[in-house]
Design a protein around this motif. Structure first.
Motif, PDB file in Angstrom:
ATOM      1  N   SER A  47       0.841  -1.193   0.000  1.00 35.82           N
ATOM      2  CA  SER A  47       0.000   0.000   0.000  1.00 35.82           C
ATOM      3  C   SER A  47       0.881   1.251   0.000  1.00 35.82           C
ATOM      4  O   SER A  47       1.748   1.406   0.872  1.00 35.82           O
ATOM      5  CB  SER A  47      -0.902   0.022   1.236  1.00 35.82           C
ATOM      6  OG  SER A  47      -1.400   1.317   1.491  1.00 35.82           O
ATOM      7  N   LYS A  48       0.675   2.133  -0.930  1.00 34.67           N
ATOM      8  CA  LYS A  48       1.492   3.353  -1.018  1.00 34.67           C
ATOM      9  C   LYS A  48       1.296   4.225   0.214  1.00 34.67           C
ATOM     10  O   LYS A  48       2.256   4.826   0.724  1.00 34.67           O
ATOM     11  CB  LYS A  48       1.145   4.119  -2.289  1.00 34.67           C
ATOM     12  CG  LYS A  48       1.589   3.431  -3.574  1.00 34.67           C
ATOM     13  CD  LYS A  48       1.304   4.304  -4.793  1.00 34.67           C
ATOM     14  CE  LYS A  48       1.806   3.622  -6.063  1.00 34.67           C
ATOM     15  NZ  LYS A  48       1.529   4.459  -7.274  1.00 34.67           N
ATOM     16  N   HIS A  49       0.065   4.292   0.686  1.00 33.34           N
ATOM     17  CA  HIS A  49      -0.203   5.096   1.882  1.00 33.34           C
ATOM     18  C   HIS A  49       0.562   4.554   3.088  1.00 33.34           C
ATOM     19  O   HIS A  49       1.236   5.312   3.808  1.00 33.34           O
ATOM     20  CB  HIS A  49      -1.699   5.103   2.189  1.00 33.34           C
ATOM     21  CG  HIS A  49      -2.028   5.621   3.563  1.00 33.34           C
ATOM     22  ND1 HIS A  49      -1.948   6.959   3.905  1.00 33.34           N
ATOM     23  CD2 HIS A  49      -2.406   4.957   4.700  1.00 33.34           C
ATOM     24  CE1 HIS A  49      -2.267   7.105   5.179  1.00 33.34           C
ATOM     25  NE2 HIS A  49      -2.554   5.921   5.685  1.00 33.34           N
ATOM     26  N   LYS A  50       0.469   3.249   3.312  1.00 28.86           N
ATOM     27  CA  LYS A  50       1.142   2.661   4.475  1.00 28.86           C
ATOM     28  C   LYS A  50       2.663   2.778   4.361  1.00 28.86           C
ATOM     29  O   LYS A  50       3.340   3.048   5.353  1.00 28.86           O
ATOM     30  CB  LYS A  50       0.729   1.199   4.634  1.00 28.86           C
ATOM     31  CG  LYS A  50      -0.711   1.024   5.099  1.00 28.86           C
ATOM     32  CD  LYS A  50      -1.035  -0.441   5.359  1.00 28.86           C
ATOM     33  CE  LYS A  50      -2.449  -0.599   5.909  1.00 28.86           C
ATOM     34  NZ  LYS A  50      -2.775  -2.011   6.208  1.00 28.86           N
ATOM     35  N   GLN A  51       3.204   2.595   3.184  1.00 30.35           N
ATOM     36  CA  GLN A  51       4.644   2.730   3.006  1.00 30.35           C
ATOM     37  C   GLN A  51       5.103   4.161   3.261  1.00 30.35           C
ATOM     38  O   GLN A  51       6.175   4.385   3.831  1.00 30.35           O
ATOM     39  CB  GLN A  51       5.048   2.269   1.605  1.00 30.35           C
ATOM     40  CG  GLN A  51       4.909   0.762   1.406  1.00 30.35           C
ATOM     41  CD  GLN A  51       5.359   0.307   0.035  1.00 30.35           C
ATOM     42  OE1 GLN A  51       6.554   0.179  -0.225  1.00 30.35           O
ATOM     43  NE2 GLN A  51       4.399   0.070  -0.855  1.00 30.35           N
ATOM     44  N   ALA A  52       4.285   5.124   2.848  1.00 25.68           N
ATOM     45  CA  ALA A  52       4.620   6.529   3.094  1.00 25.68           C
ATOM     46  C   ALA A  52       4.610   6.824   4.592  1.00 25.68           C
ATOM     47  O   ALA A  52       5.467   7.564   5.108  1.00 25.68           O
ATOM     48  CB  ALA A  52       3.639   7.446   2.367  1.00 25.68           C
ATOM     49  N   GLN A  53       3.659   6.222   5.324  1.00 24.93           N
ATOM     50  CA  GLN A  53       3.594   6.422   6.772  1.00 24.93           C
ATOM     51  C   GLN A  53       4.771   5.752   7.474  1.00 24.93           C
ATOM     52  O   GLN A  53       5.342   6.312   8.432  1.00 24.93           O
ATOM     53  CB  GLN A  53       2.263   5.888   7.316  1.00 24.93           C
ATOM     54  CG  GLN A  53       1.030   6.596   6.789  1.00 24.93           C
ATOM     55  CD  GLN A  53       0.983   8.063   7.167  1.00 24.93           C
ATOM     56  OE1 GLN A  53       1.581   8.908   6.480  1.00 24.93           O
ATOM     57  NE2 GLN A  53       0.295   8.366   8.242  1.00 24.93           N
ATOM     58  N   ILE A  54       5.122   4.556   7.010  1.00 27.11           N
ATOM     59  CA  ILE A  54       6.284   3.871   7.572  1.00 27.11           C
ATOM     60  C   ILE A  54       7.543   4.716   7.374  1.00 27.11           C
ATOM     61  O   ILE A  54       8.380   4.851   8.277  1.00 27.11           O
ATOM     62  CB  ILE A  54       6.470   2.482   6.912  1.00 27.11           C
ATOM     63  CG1 ILE A  54       5.509   1.470   7.527  1.00 27.11           C
ATOM     64  CG2 ILE A  54       7.893   1.963   7.059  1.00 27.11           C
ATOM     65  CD1 ILE A  54       5.854   1.073   8.945  1.00 27.11           C
ATOM     66  N   ALA A  55       7.697   5.290   6.188  1.00 26.58           N
ATOM     67  CA  ALA A  55       8.867   6.121   5.900  1.00 26.58           C
ATOM     68  C   ALA A  55       8.918   7.332   6.826  1.00 26.58           C
ATOM     69  O   ALA A  55       9.999   7.752   7.256  1.00 26.58           O
ATOM     70  CB  ALA A  55       8.850   6.560   4.441  1.00 26.58           C
ATOM     71  N   LYS A  56       7.755   7.896   7.169  1.00 31.85           N
ATOM     72  CA  LYS A  56       7.720   9.036   8.091  1.00 31.85           C
ATOM     73  C   LYS A  56       8.213   8.624   9.476  1.00 31.85           C
ATOM     74  O   LYS A  56       8.969   9.360  10.133  1.00 31.85           O
ATOM     75  CB  LYS A  56       6.306   9.594   8.176  1.00 31.85           C
ATOM     76  CG  LYS A  56       5.856  10.339   6.931  1.00 31.85           C
ATOM     77  CD  LYS A  56       4.404  10.758   7.008  1.00 31.85           C
ATOM     78  CE  LYS A  56       4.169  11.857   8.023  1.00 31.85           C
ATOM     79  NZ  LYS A  56       2.769  12.359   7.947  1.00 31.85           N
ATOM     80  N   ILE A  57       7.798   7.429   9.920  1.00 33.44           N
ATOM     81  CA  ILE A  57       8.261   6.936  11.225  1.00 33.44           C
ATOM     82  C   ILE A  57       9.765   6.668  11.175  1.00 33.44           C
ATOM     83  O   ILE A  57      10.503   7.004  12.116  1.00 33.44           O
ATOM     84  CB  ILE A  57       7.491   5.660  11.615  1.00 33.44           C
ATOM     85  CG1 ILE A  57       6.010   5.967  11.817  1.00 33.44           C
ATOM     86  CG2 ILE A  57       8.085   5.045  12.887  1.00 33.44           C
ATOM     87  CD1 ILE A  57       5.141   4.743  12.051  1.00 33.44           C
ATOM     88  N   ASN A  58      10.238   6.081  10.093  1.00 27.26           N
ATOM     89  CA  ASN A  58      11.678   5.841   9.926  1.00 27.26           C
ATOM     90  C   ASN A  58      12.461   7.146  10.038  1.00 27.26           C
ATOM     91  O   ASN A  58      13.501   7.207  10.706  1.00 27.26           O
ATOM     92  CB  ASN A  58      11.974   5.199   8.573  1.00 27.26           C
ATOM     93  CG  ASN A  58      11.382   3.817   8.393  1.00 27.26           C
ATOM     94  OD1 ASN A  58      11.252   3.340   7.270  1.00 27.26           O
ATOM     95  ND2 ASN A  58      11.016   3.151   9.479  1.00 27.26           N
TER      96      ASN A  58
END
Length: 449
Positions: A336-347
């Motif tokens: 999911s592009k949305h979830k990957q973008a959120q994961i990247a923000k946490i990273n």
């Protein structure tokens, strides 16, 4: 400067002891002339763990060597790029299932510093390996007041079922003194401050703390007479360094005191002590702990430390960066592009906290460089892509110059499946630890020097 002054000298007061930083007048050149033998600036190593893997496209450079382009997550550390290496291809075999089924998150932490494959159990019969920090502390930890420091932002647990049949002891501890002995981490900045700067006995510590609370005194108020006498004996350059160090201690102490109060609301509700003493804001909590790490290194209180940003499989949300979903749930992104973008923000949030530490260590001069120049700090995770739960090609960064032993500023690509423990073996040998093998190491990691 008095002849007896050394790095182990302490400023003392009622139940308080304050270690000294390395002064210029303690430098190798000056002491060589006086003693015909130059002491080495101490080398330190630390291990920083983040959970749930990484959004790898924003982490892994496409080019090896110097001059690589920094992906978005690594770009948060661009100011320090000449002070670290990105290491790809390293693997944590002990974190794989090997027939044990689910539980990759717990295994990834349990194996991260041990290289061992933990026994799958949520009972009392836990079985893991000795972690690299404790292995090293057993041999060289006696050189400092604290053989090692085990720190983090979430509490450790020693029992319970935390991940598909794995004990919470695996999921919330990465330091292991022995196969059945996880070492709980300290998460309270105030408690850590007391450990570093309190007196030498429990009775003195309690008395000093009681007096400080009664009169709202700083720890520095108790050692000011000792500090004044020392100040008069130091050359001008070291007087400035002592003043800067004492200011840093006072600043951390004030921020810890502030963190223990909730403040006054718009409705005029008076503040009152927080029972936990831990800041509500994760960034504030992390920065205080990084400041305490800097002080511990600066005073040579310990040369070995471990730090867990959160426990394995953490599902906390990050409202401070507008991430309302749980971290663990997001890591199972299903592309999911949305979830990957959120994961990247946490990273990026976690990397920013590590970047704060690099900034602090780089700001303190020591010997012929800075504190960071005399450190080896591993930052990374025991999981690569959180959706795949793979434990090869891990996101690993090695920061610091290793007292001149590490050539930094590079992306080093190793053959995939190279044991992560090869790195640990190399690090321990630089620290003077006698070891020919550690965990599942196959050789000493090459290309670092």
């Amino acid at each position: 400067m008095p002849d007896s002054l050394s790095r182990r000298t302490l400023l003392r007061g009622l139940g308080v002891s304050l270690a000294l930083p390395l002064f210029e007048s303690m430098s190798a050149t000056r002491l060589l002339a006086a003693t015909s033998k130059a002491p080495e600036t101490p080398l330190r190593m630390g291990f920083f763990y983040v959970p749930n893997g990484m959004h790898m496209p924003d982490w892994t450079p496409t080019k090896a060597g110097h001059g690589y382009e920094m992906p978005e997550t690594l770009a948060r550390l661009s100011k320090h790029r000449d002070k670290f290496n990105v290491l790809t291809g390293l693997t944590l075999d002990g974190a794989y299932a090997h027939g044990d089924g689910g539980g990759d998150h717990a295994r990834s932490v349990a194996a991260f510093l041990t290289g061992a494959h933990p026994r799958k159990t949520n009972g009392a019969d836990i079985q893991n390996g000795v972690s690299v920090d404790q292995f090293a502390a057993e041999q060289i930890g006696g050189a400092t007041r604290f053989g090692s420091l085990e720190l983090g932002l979430e509490e450790s647990s020693q029992a319970g079922n935390c991940d598909s049949g794995y004990s919470c002891a695996y999921a919330s501890n990465m330091s292991w003194r022995g196969p059945t002995s996880p070492v709980a981490k300290e998460i309270d900045p105030g408690a850590l401050f007391d450990r570093l700067f309190a007196g030498q006995t429990v009775k003195e510590t309690r008395r000093a703390k009681s007096v400080r609370e009664k009169y709202r005194k700083s720890v520095l108020d108790f050692i000011q007479e000792d500090a004044k006498r020392l100040h008069q004996t130091l050359p001008e350059v070291d007087r400035r360094k002592l003043d800067e160090y004492l200011y840093a201690v006072r600043d951390v102490e004030k921020r810890i005191a502030g963190a223990e109060r909730l403040g006054i609301s718009e409705e005029g509700v008076p503040d009152y002590p927080r029972p936990s003493g831990v800041p509500r804001e994760l960034a504030n909590h992390s920065e205080l702990m990084m400041d305490m790490i800097t002080l511990a290194i600066q005073t040579d209180s310990s040369r070995i430390l471990s730090f867990m940003f959160t426990n394995a499989g953490s599902n906390r949300s990050y409202p401070e960066i507008d991430v309302s979903e749980g971290h663990h749930e997001l890591s199972h992104h299903g592309k999911s592009k949305h979830k990957q973008a959120q994961i990247a923000k946490i990273n990026r949030f976690h990397v920013d906290q590590f970047g704060y530490l690099l900034k602090r260590l780089s700001s303190v001069s020591e010997g012929d460089g800075t504190l960071l120049d005399h450190c080896m700090l591993v930052y990374g995770s025991g999981i690569s892509d959180g959706d795949r739960h793979n434990h090869d090609d891990l996101p690993i960064l090695l920061a610091g110059g290793g007292a001149g032993q590490i050539k930094t500023g590079r992306h080093i690509r190793y053959e995939n499946k190279t044991p992560l423990c090869n790195l640990y073996l190399w690090m321990m040998q630089q620290m003077g630890v006698k070891a020919d093998k550690f965990g599942d190491s196959s050789a000493v990691l090459s290309e670092l020097g």
